[in-house]
Design an enzyme around this catalytic site. Structure first.
Site, PDB file in Angstrom:
ATOM      1  N   GLU A 288       0.738  -1.257   0.123  1.00  0.00           N
ATOM      2  CA  GLU A 288      -0.078  -0.095  -0.038  1.00  0.00           C
ATOM      3  C   GLU A 288       0.845   1.188   0.116  1.00  0.00           C
ATOM      4  O   GLU A 288       0.690   2.073   0.850  1.00  0.00           O
ATOM      5  CB  GLU A 288      -0.882   0.008   1.224  1.00  0.00           C
ATOM      6  CG  GLU A 288      -1.627  -1.168   1.468  1.00  0.00           C
ATOM      7  CD  GLU A 288      -2.492  -1.114   2.995  1.00  0.00           C
ATOM      8  OE1 GLU A 288      -2.003  -0.307   3.713  1.00  0.00           O
ATOM      9  OE2 GLU A 288      -3.347  -1.912   3.040  1.00  0.00           O
ATOM     10  N   PRO A 289       1.799   1.487  -1.167  1.00  0.00           N
ATOM     11  CA  PRO A 289       2.684   2.573  -0.919  1.00  0.00           C
ATOM     12  C   PRO A 289       1.761   3.823  -1.367  1.00  0.00           C
ATOM     13  O   PRO A 289       1.022   3.681  -2.370  1.00  0.00           O
ATOM     14  CB  PRO A 289       3.671   2.364  -1.945  1.00  0.00           C
ATOM     15  CG  PRO A 289       3.096   1.381  -3.162  1.00  0.00           C
ATOM     16  CD  PRO A 289       1.866   0.520  -2.035  1.00  0.00           C
ATOM     17  N   ARG A 291       3.182   7.735  -0.633  1.00  0.00           N
ATOM     18  CA  ARG A 291       4.176   8.767  -0.550  1.00  0.00           C
ATOM     19  C   ARG A 291       5.266   8.391  -1.697  1.00  0.00           C
ATOM     20  O   ARG A 291       5.465   9.258  -2.331  1.00  0.00           O
ATOM     21  CB  ARG A 291       4.736   9.133   0.728  1.00  0.00           C
ATOM     22  CG  ARG A 291       5.765  10.326   0.725  1.00  0.00           C
ATOM     23  CD  ARG A 291       6.473  10.345   2.127  1.00  0.00           C
ATOM     24  NE  ARG A 291       5.738  10.012   3.262  1.00  0.00           N
ATOM     25  CZ  ARG A 291       5.255  11.203   3.970  1.00  0.00           C
ATOM     26  NH1 ARG A 291       5.456  12.189   3.767  1.00  0.00           N
ATOM     27  NH2 ARG A 291       4.713  10.594   5.029  1.00  0.00           N
ATOM     28  N   ARG A 327       2.120  20.492   5.395  1.00  0.00           N
ATOM     29  CA  ARG A 327       3.311  19.834   5.809  1.00  0.00           C
ATOM     30  C   ARG A 327       4.266  20.402   6.720  1.00  0.00           C
ATOM     31  O   ARG A 327       4.714  20.010   7.881  1.00  0.00           O
ATOM     32  CB  ARG A 327       3.946  18.820   4.776  1.00  0.00           C
ATOM     33  CG  ARG A 327       2.942  18.096   3.995  1.00  0.00           C
ATOM     34  CD  ARG A 327       3.617  16.670   3.561  1.00  0.00           C
ATOM     35  NE  ARG A 327       4.046  15.806   4.289  1.00  0.00           N
ATOM     36  CZ  ARG A 327       5.286  15.687   5.062  1.00  0.00           C
ATOM     37  NH1 ARG A 327       6.271  16.416   4.457  1.00  0.00           N
ATOM     38  NH2 ARG A 327       5.583  14.905   5.906  1.00  0.00           N
ATOM     39  N   TYR A 331       3.864  19.055  10.481  1.00  0.00           N
ATOM     40  CA  TYR A 331       4.931  18.192  11.139  1.00  0.00           C
ATOM     41  C   TYR A 331       6.213  18.890  10.800  1.00  0.00           C
ATOM     42  O   TYR A 331       7.134  17.918  10.880  1.00  0.00           O
ATOM     43  CB  TYR A 331       5.118  16.940   9.892  1.00  0.00           C
ATOM     44  CG  TYR A 331       3.504  16.525   9.569  1.00  0.00           C
ATOM     45  CD1 TYR A 331       2.784  15.835  10.318  1.00  0.00           C
ATOM     46  CD2 TYR A 331       3.062  16.517   8.172  1.00  0.00           C
ATOM     47  CE1 TYR A 331       1.457  15.207  10.043  1.00  0.00           C
ATOM     48  CE2 TYR A 331       1.946  16.072   7.802  1.00  0.00           C
ATOM     49  CZ  TYR A 331       1.238  15.244   8.791  1.00  0.00           C
ATOM     50  OH  TYR A 331      -0.026  14.789   8.318  1.00  0.00           O
ATOM     51  N   CYS A 358      -3.406  34.171   7.765  1.00  0.00           N
ATOM     52  CA  CYS A 358      -3.376  34.970   8.935  1.00  0.00           C
ATOM     53  C   CYS A 358      -2.866  34.162  10.166  1.00  0.00           C
ATOM     54  O   CYS A 358      -3.593  33.882  11.111  1.00  0.00           O
ATOM     55  CB  CYS A 358      -4.450  35.911   9.392  1.00  0.00           C
ATOM     56  SG  CYS A 358      -4.803  36.993   7.815  1.00  0.00           S
TER      57      CYS A 358
HETATM   58  N1  LLP Z   1      -1.786   2.224   4.430  1.00  0.00           N
HETATM   59  C1  LLP Z   1      -2.318   2.505   5.528  1.00  0.00           C
HETATM   60  C2  LLP Z   1      -3.297   1.824   6.233  1.00  0.00           C
HETATM   61  C3  LLP Z   1      -2.036   4.043   6.084  1.00  0.00           C
HETATM   62  O1  LLP Z   1      -2.572   4.348   7.212  1.00  0.00           O
HETATM   63  C4  LLP Z   1      -1.162   4.799   5.006  1.00  0.00           C
HETATM   64  C5  LLP Z   1      -0.912   6.106   5.573  1.00  0.00           C
HETATM   65  C6  LLP Z   1      -0.514   4.189   3.995  1.00  0.00           C
HETATM   66  C7  LLP Z   1      -0.780   2.881   3.636  1.00  0.00           C
HETATM   67  C8  LLP Z   1       0.241   4.823   3.036  1.00  0.00           C
HETATM   68  O2  LLP Z   1       1.485   5.404   3.516  1.00  0.00           O
HETATM   69  P1  LLP Z   1       2.764   6.052   2.803  1.00  0.00           P
HETATM   70  O3  LLP Z   1       3.281   4.795   1.811  1.00  0.00           O
HETATM   71  O4  LLP Z   1       2.170   7.119   2.063  1.00  0.00           O
HETATM   72  O5  LLP Z   1       3.733   6.370   3.845  1.00  0.00           O
HETATM   73  N2  LLP Z   1      -0.154  13.042   6.071  1.00  0.00           N
HETATM   74  C9  LLP Z   1       0.954  12.600   6.481  1.00  0.00           C
HETATM   75  C10 LLP Z   1       1.112  11.082   6.305  1.00  0.00           C
HETATM   76  C11 LLP Z   1      -0.133  10.452   6.861  1.00  0.00           C
HETATM   77  C12 LLP Z   1       0.095   8.868   6.631  1.00  0.00           C
HETATM   78  C13 LLP Z   1      -1.215   7.889   6.982  1.00  0.00           C
HETATM   79  N3  LLP Z   1      -1.137   6.579   6.718  1.00  0.00           N
HETATM   80  C14 LLP Z   1       2.203  13.262   6.094  1.00  0.00           C
HETATM   81  O6  LLP Z   1       2.120  14.252   5.127  1.00  0.00           O
HETATM   82  O7  LLP Z   1       3.403  12.876   6.455  1.00  0.00           O
END
Ligand code: LLP
Length: 430
Positions: A288-289, A291, A327, A331, A358
């Site tokens: 499940e990629p 990012r 972001r 974060y 603002c």
């Molecule tokens: N699968 C599940 C169950 C997840 O909760 C997530 C991300 C992913 C896959 C995808 O993860 P990735 O490959 O994108 O790391 N808004 C935050 C990131 C929140 C991620 C939440 N879950 C940011 O901007 O860093």
């Protein structure tokens, strides 16, 4: 159109430099970014189809020979054009809401390749998933399992289930995006999983086929993945002893990307850890990629509106703000900021790049050395993931437009919102 391919190890899919500097101009594949900014206005998200596709393929290729399905995490970028491009490659999708399911279907995604994750699925969302015929529900609590059994029974269907276990592993990332620690709200503590599988196996409206885990996001080393998978595989073996055969393993997402100077493992290195951990067990692997597929395939363009000095501190006020890209504010995220057209360097100065909202937390970057003037366009890199999807209308700012560059072609995949649309759903008092 030539897209520069970076050096890679033999057997790896080459990474693409989607936004190269040619002469003094930054490009997105065949288009000059400043031309796109002039044509579509700013703030503007620009995606590269070539970069997106090559990042997706890197995961798919890395698991060649192992039965697998890459399920793009829709939460990272849910634009229909982007989902469409991935669906055409054969991508599946990891969703966390009924709204994301509707988007996937509207984009031409195959419901049989959809995995429904998330800790708070409503009955309606479960019904939607069952009716669409999704591949799997990743269940995160005993109560959710009982509810799903009930909803499936009422609908006269059998729900395919994977339990998302929480392996209690520290992913060493920002605390807001660590999800696999015992103290987080996600998943089922791995020690409780066997009991729950046994319970699920006794429910005729459920088919307990899989196990899943996702430990966090922007993870830049392999250790946490290795530790988590070892625990998941130990569970699969224990379940086999209990007479429960697991045929699907969802390894989640979470692989980090380079924003600044991080050195995350490649998809191929990551996949090698997955192969090792599974040791030839006859299972289908789901990934499940999010990012790592779209993060570096997008930039956010903004225009420098004003340059000002406040008490010796120099600000570049641009027309993109925290409502467009949250972001940095949320974060402490760092993304590279560059002028779309290079000047001669004589006017270099150190800026805080901030937006019109603002709040003092409204900045895109601090301490950035830039040679810019009012009216110039700047590009904020690594904005393809968790960018537009986390944008809001704070300060009644219409959300940005989005374009997808594809070789020499450009597709407007979301037009800019109009201010009048922001209050179209509201009413005055009678
Ligand atoms: N699968 C599940 C169950 C997840 O909760 C997530 C991300 C992913 C896959 C995808 O993860 P990735 O490959 O994108 O790391 N808004 C935050 C990131 C929140 C991620 C939440 N879950 C940011 O901007 O860093």
């Amino acid at each position: 159109m030539s897209v520069a391919a970076a050096m890679t190890a033999p057997g790896e899919t080459p990474a693409i430099e989607p936004f190269p500097l040619r002469g003094r101009s930054l490009f997105a594949e065949g288009s000059r970014l400043s031309d796109l900014a002039n044509r579509f206005g700013t703030p503007l998200y620009v995606y590269s189809r070539a970069a997106l596709e090559s990042a997706w393929r890197a995961f798919d290729d890395a698991l060649a020979g192992v039965p697998h399905q890459v399920c793009f995490a829709v939460k990272a970028n849910s634009n229909l054009g982007l989902l469409d491009a991935l669906a055409r490659l054969g991508s599946g999708f990891d969703i966390v809401s009924g709204g994301e399911l509707e988007r996937v279907l509207a984009a031409g995604g195959d419901p049989a390749r959809v995995i429904f994750s998330g800790v708070g699925k409503s009955r309606d969302e479960m019904r939607m998933g069952l009716e669409a015929g999704i591949r799997s529900f990743n269940v995160e609590s005993p109560s959710e399992l009982a509810r799903l059994a009930e909803v499936a029974h009422e609908a006269g269907r059998v729900a395919p289930v994977a339990l998302r276990v929480n392996p209690d592993v520290d992913p060493k990332t920002h605390p807001y995006i660590a999800t696999g620690l015992e103290s987080s709200k996600f998943g089922i503590p791995i020690a409780q999983a066997r009991d729950l599988y046994a319970r699920g196996a006794g429910m005729p409206s459920l088919r307990m086929a899989g196990v899943g885990c996702h430990i966090g996001s922007q993870i830049t080393s392999l250790e946490p993945f290795r530790d988590a998978l070892a625990r998941v595989v130990a569970l699969i073996d224990e379940l086999a002893g209990d007479g429960i055969e697991i045929t699907e393993v969802d390894v989640g997402g979470g692989l980090g990307i380079r924003y600044r100077d991080e050195t995350p493992p490649s998809p191929a290195e990551y996949a090698a850890v997955v192969r090792d951990a599974l040791g030839g067990r006859p299972v289908t692997v789901f990934l499940e990629p999010g990012r790592s597929v779209c993060g570096n395939a997008g930039v956010l363009l903004a225009r420098v509106e004003y340059i000002k000095d406040n008490g010796g501190h120099r600000f570049a006020i641009v027309d993109a703000a925290m409502n467009d890209f949250i972001r940095p504010a949320l974060y402490g995220g760092w993304s590279r900021i560059e002028p779309c057209e290079r000047r001669d360097g004589e006017g270099r100065a150190v800026y805080t790049v901030a937006g019109p909202v603002c709040e003092s937390g409204d900045f895109l970057g601090r301490d950035r050395e830039l040679d810019i003037r009012e009216g110039d366009f700047v590009a904020l890199r690594s904005a393809g993931a968790y960018g537009f999807v986390m944008s809001s209308n704070y300060n009644s700012r219409p959300r940005a437009a989005e374009v997808m560059v594809d070789g020499d072609r450009v597709h407007l995949v979301r037009r800019r919102e109009r201010a009048s649309e922001l209050h179209a759903l509201e009413s005055r008092l009678p």
